[in-house]
Design an enzyme around this catalytic site. Structure first.
Site, PDB file in Angstrom:
ATOM      1  N   GLN A   1       0.842  -1.198   0.000  1.00  0.00           N
ATOM      2  CA  GLN A   1       0.000   0.000   0.000  1.00  0.00           C
ATOM      3  C   GLN A   1       0.879   1.252   0.000  1.00  0.00           C
ATOM      4  OE1 GLN A   1      -3.132   0.216  -0.498  1.00  0.00           O
ATOM      5  NE2 GLN A   1      -3.788  -1.919  -0.207  1.00  0.00           N
TER       6      GLN A   1
ATOM      7  N   TYR B   1      -5.236 -12.401  -3.457  1.00  0.00           N
ATOM      8  CA  TYR B   1      -4.301 -11.379  -3.933  1.00  0.00           C
ATOM      9  C   TYR B   1      -3.532 -10.838  -2.721  1.00  0.00           C
ATOM     10  CZ  TYR B   1      -7.971 -11.621  -7.505  1.00  0.00           C
ATOM     11  OH  TYR B   1      -8.912 -12.059  -8.416  1.00  0.00           O
TER      12      TYR B   1
ATOM     13  N   GLU C   1      -1.478 -15.722  -3.661  1.00  0.00           N
ATOM     14  CA  GLU C   1      -0.785 -14.700  -4.446  1.00  0.00           C
ATOM     15  C   GLU C   1      -0.101 -15.354  -5.641  1.00  0.00           C
ATOM     16  OE1 GLU C   1       0.721 -11.788  -6.244  1.00  0.00           O
ATOM     17  OE2 GLU C   1      -0.384 -11.232  -4.430  1.00  0.00           O
TER      18      GLU C   1
ATOM     19  N   ASP D   1      -8.171  -8.274  -2.314  1.00  0.00           N
ATOM     20  CA  ASP D   1      -7.583  -6.973  -2.654  1.00  0.00           C
ATOM     21  C   ASP D   1      -6.954  -7.093  -4.039  1.00  0.00           C
ATOM     22  OD1 ASP D   1      -6.452  -4.482  -2.716  1.00  0.00           O
ATOM     23  OD2 ASP D   1      -5.035  -4.819  -1.090  1.00  0.00           O
TER      24      ASP D   1
ATOM     25  N   CYS E   1      -8.794  -0.779  -5.584  1.00  0.00           N
ATOM     26  CA  CYS E   1      -8.100   0.441  -6.002  1.00  0.00           C
ATOM     27  C   CYS E   1      -8.716   1.009  -7.271  1.00  0.00           C
ATOM     28  CB  CYS E   1      -6.610   0.166  -6.215  1.00  0.00           C
ATOM     29  SG  CYS E   1      -6.251  -1.082  -7.469  1.00  0.00           S
TER      30      CYS E   1
END
Length: 396
Positions: free
Chosen positions: A230, A259, A280, A326, A353
């Site tokens: 982040q 993720y 991931e 995410d 995002c």
């Protein structure tokens, strides 16, 4: 409201620019691509994002009662990563709307002054060593980017992203300059030998520390030059803390963190759950998630290197009561959403995002789920970018 990514950004910029003018700290604020509206009062920037997102969600049939955008505690020096372009004797960022034109910077207020000075010193030393800047049009030259990552303690990890070629002795001299800068703990040489303009590359060698320790909540996460984290050093704690609280995990639960990157969310979930699958696709991030679990004494985080869709397809219906996701800007996508509907967790926490792809995904998921929470986070002040957390609960 029917929007594309471009028109969504324009809607936020136009709304923000209608706000109260203020004196920007940077003389290039009106032309540099790093900031779209630094010359407007910060409160008006946040209000603009909230207003546009309320309209977007409402027009898509998603309830927005009490929707707010959480401001960054500090709208300056907030970035944990900056990628500075080196081209044609210029060091800086791309001009707004002009991909091939670089705004030459002598300072940048998105990171602390010492971090910018360290990156600039590396670029200048590269020139002294005879390492030419890269020309993106002609595809000639060597040094493409100088990347700087920083943590709350203002420790720095710097990477030089280059084209193919170069020799280790010269790069070692460049590393020596980097490590001599205040706060710099490590220097990486990354090679991007493709025609694609990316500020990431294959690791060639590093000097000093290989990773940078990022404090997030009660955890320490090590990140490398290529790994995602982040990008607001002041607001990341709030974003991740809110996501973990919204998950409402219980000690008997097996949870999935999709993720999951280097484990920033998964590690916090693991303190509350029986086990957490941290899924991931990037192998380097999975390796760091494993290291981070050990470093924080977390034994019930399971870092899994896998594509999210393939992982979900292997999970039986009803096997995961809580899922946190995410995803990148492309969102979950219809196939992942269908797998979530099949598995049927009681709760989904969706960190996004990109509100546009989040909305598209929510319209699929709300066949079986209710949106019980929705909040924005201004992770990128002075830009049209905004993050949001949607909390979904399975309908009775």
């Amino acid at each position: 409201m029917t929007l594309t990514s471009k028109t969504l950004r324009k809607a936020i910029v136009d709304r923000a620019l209608a706000g109260q003018p203020t004196s920007p700290l940077c003389p290039h604020a009106r032309e540099c691509g790093g900031c779209a509206f630094q010359d407007r009062a910060y409160a008006d920037q946040v209000a603009a994002k909230a207003a546009v997102l309320r309209e977007l969600y409402a027009s898509s049939g998603i309830r927005v009662d009490g929707f707010v955008v959480v401001p960054s505690p500090n709208p300056f020096a907030y970035r944990t990563r900056m990628d500075y372009v080196a081209t044609k004797g210029r060091f800086g960022l791309r001009a707004r709307g002009k991909f091939n034109y670089i705004i030459e910077l002598t300072t940048c207020h998105l990171i602390p002054p010492a971090a910018f000075a360290a990156a600039q010193a590396v670029w200048r030393r590269a020139g002294e060593l005879g390492l030419p800047d890269y020309d993106i049009r002609a595809h000639t030259g060597f040094l493409r980017y100088v990347v700087v990552r920083r943590n709350l303690n203002d420790e720095l990890l710097i990477a030089a992203v280059t084209a193919a070629g170069g020799d280790e002795a010269t790069m070692a001299a460049l590393a020596e300059t980097a490590l001599a800068q205040p706060g710099v703990t490590g220097f990486h040489w990354l090679v991007n030998d493709t025609l694609t303009d990316l500020s990431f590359g294959e690791p060639r060698r590093h000097w000093g520390a290989a990773e940078l320790a990022m404090r997030i909540g009660e955890m320490v996460c090590f990140v490398g030059p290529n790994t995602f984290f982040q990008n607001n050093v002041y607001l990341a704690d709030r974003l991740i803390g809110d996501a973990v609280e919204a998950a409402a995990v219980e000690p008997t639960m097996r949870v999935a963190d999709l993720y999951g990157g280097v484990g920033a969310i998964g590690l916090h979930l693991a303190r509350r759950a029986a086990s957490v699958d941290c899924v991931e696709a990037v192998a380097d991030s999975v390796t760091l998630a494993q290291r981070n679990a050990i470093a924080n004494g977390v034994a019930n985080l399971n870092p899994i290197c896998a594509d999210t869709l393939e992982y979900l397809r292997a999970q039986p219906a009803g096997s995961l009561p809580v899922i946190v996701a995410d995803p990148p800007r492309t969102g979950l996508g219809p196939q992942v959403c269908q797998e979530l509907l099949r598995i049927g967790p009681q709760r989904i926490v969706y960190v996004s995002c990109n509100p546009l792809t989040q909305v598209a995904d929510l319209q699929i998921l709300t066949v079986s789920y209710r949106v019980i929470g929705l909040r924005g986070y201004d992770m990128f002040p002075h830009t049209p970018h905004v993050e949001a957390i949607a909390v979904l609960e399975r309908a009775a």
